[in-house]
Motif scaffolding. Structure first.
Motif, short mmCIF file in Angstrom:
data_model
loop_
_atom_site.label_atom_id
_atom_site.label_comp_id
_atom_site.label_asym_id
_atom_site.label_seq_id
_atom_site.Cartn_x
_atom_site.Cartn_y
_atom_site.Cartn_z
N PRO A 132 0.83 -1.20 0.00
CA PRO A 132 0.00 0.00 0.00
C PRO A 132 0.87 1.26 0.00
O PRO A 132 1.92 1.29 0.65
N THR A 133 0.44 2.27 -0.75
CA THR A 133 1.19 3.53 -0.80
C THR A 133 0.70 4.53 0.23
O THR A 133 1.36 5.54 0.47
N GLY A 134 -0.49 4.30 0.79
CA GLY A 134 -1.08 5.28 1.70
C GLY A 134 -2.06 6.21 1.01
O GLY A 134 -2.78 6.96 1.67
N ARG A 135 -2.11 6.18 -0.33
CA ARG A 135 -3.06 7.01 -1.07
C ARG A 135 -4.39 6.27 -1.20
O ARG A 135 -4.42 5.05 -1.35
N SER A 136 -5.48 7.03 -1.18
CA SER A 136 -6.80 6.45 -1.39
C SER A 136 -7.70 7.46 -2.08
O SER A 136 -7.47 8.68 -2.00
N VAL A 137 -8.70 6.93 -2.78
CA VAL A 137 -9.70 7.74 -3.49
C VAL A 137 -11.03 7.01 -3.39
O VAL A 137 -11.06 5.80 -3.15
N PRO A 138 -12.16 7.71 -3.59
CA PRO A 138 -13.44 7.01 -3.63
C PRO A 138 -13.63 6.28 -4.95
O PRO A 138 -13.18 6.73 -6.00
N LEU A 147 -10.98 3.23 -2.36
CA LEU A 147 -9.99 2.48 -3.12
C LEU A 147 -8.61 2.82 -2.58
O LEU A 147 -8.31 4.00 -2.35
N MET A 148 -7.80 1.81 -2.36
CA MET A 148 -6.43 2.02 -1.87
C MET A 148 -5.45 1.76 -3.02
O MET A 148 -5.64 0.81 -3.78
N GLU A 149 -4.42 2.57 -3.09
CA GLU A 149 -3.39 2.36 -4.10
C GLU A 149 -2.33 1.41 -3.56
O GLU A 149 -1.92 1.53 -2.40
N TYR A 150 -1.91 0.50 -4.41
CA TYR A 150 -0.79 -0.41 -4.12
C TYR A 150 0.25 -0.23 -5.21
O TYR A 150 -0.10 0.14 -6.34
N GLN A 151 1.51 -0.49 -4.87
CA GLN A 151 2.58 -0.34 -5.84
C GLN A 151 3.56 -1.51 -5.74
O GLN A 151 3.77 -2.06 -4.65
#
Length: 154
Positions: A132-138, A147-151
């Motif tokens: 997880p990057t710590g970023r999220s959006v609806p 929604l969580m961002e993964y990298q």
């Protein structure tokens, strides 16, 4: 002989892709998208897949097992946009094997978005090297869960 194969998706695969996606989504995500209130948006998603199959910037793939569509993926050079396998294949290793092949098509620092409440998918992605990057959006679809961002770390 391999028991699965990635190949480019065509318009002829749309119904099979939708069947796999709908079955898996209803099974795994009904706690996030209660079907009586937020039924699976098949028509909207079919239209999206059709656009993506025809988009030269995207690579849409089907995962075949025993000659039948058992999963799907859509990627750009740096993003895993969609990935899933049929519930009948869950726990068989098909997703991991297909994922390993798909990773070879992506930039080493690729990213993806996954529903925060989709614990099964998050466990899978973390097991195969996403963080997880710590970023999220609806999410685009009501009720607009996170929604969580993964990298990939390379």
């Amino acid at each position: 002989m391999r028991d699965h194969l990635l190949r480019p998706a065509t318009a002829a695969d749309l119904e099979a892709i939708m069947d796999v996606q709908q079955e898996g989504s209803v099974l795994a995500l009904s706690g996030i998208f209660p079907q009586d209130e937020y039924p699976f948006p098949r028509a909207e998603l079919t239209a999206r897949w059709a656009r993506e199959i025809n988009d030269p910037a995207m690579r849409v793939l089907v995962i075949l097992q025993d000659g039948a569509v058992a999963g799907f993926a859509a990627i750009t050079h740096d993003q895993l946009l969609h990935f899933g396998t049929a519930p009948r294949t869950w726990g068989t290793g098909l997703a991991t094997t297909a994922h390993d092949e798909i990773i070879g098509l992506l930039d080493p620092a690729a990213h993806l978005w996954v529903l925060a409440g989709n614990q099964r998918a998050r466990r899978f992605y973390e097991k195969v090297g996403w963080k997880p990057t710590g970023r999220s959006v609806p999410d685009d679809f009501p009720p607009h869960p996170e929604l969580m961002e993964y990298q990939r770390s390379g």
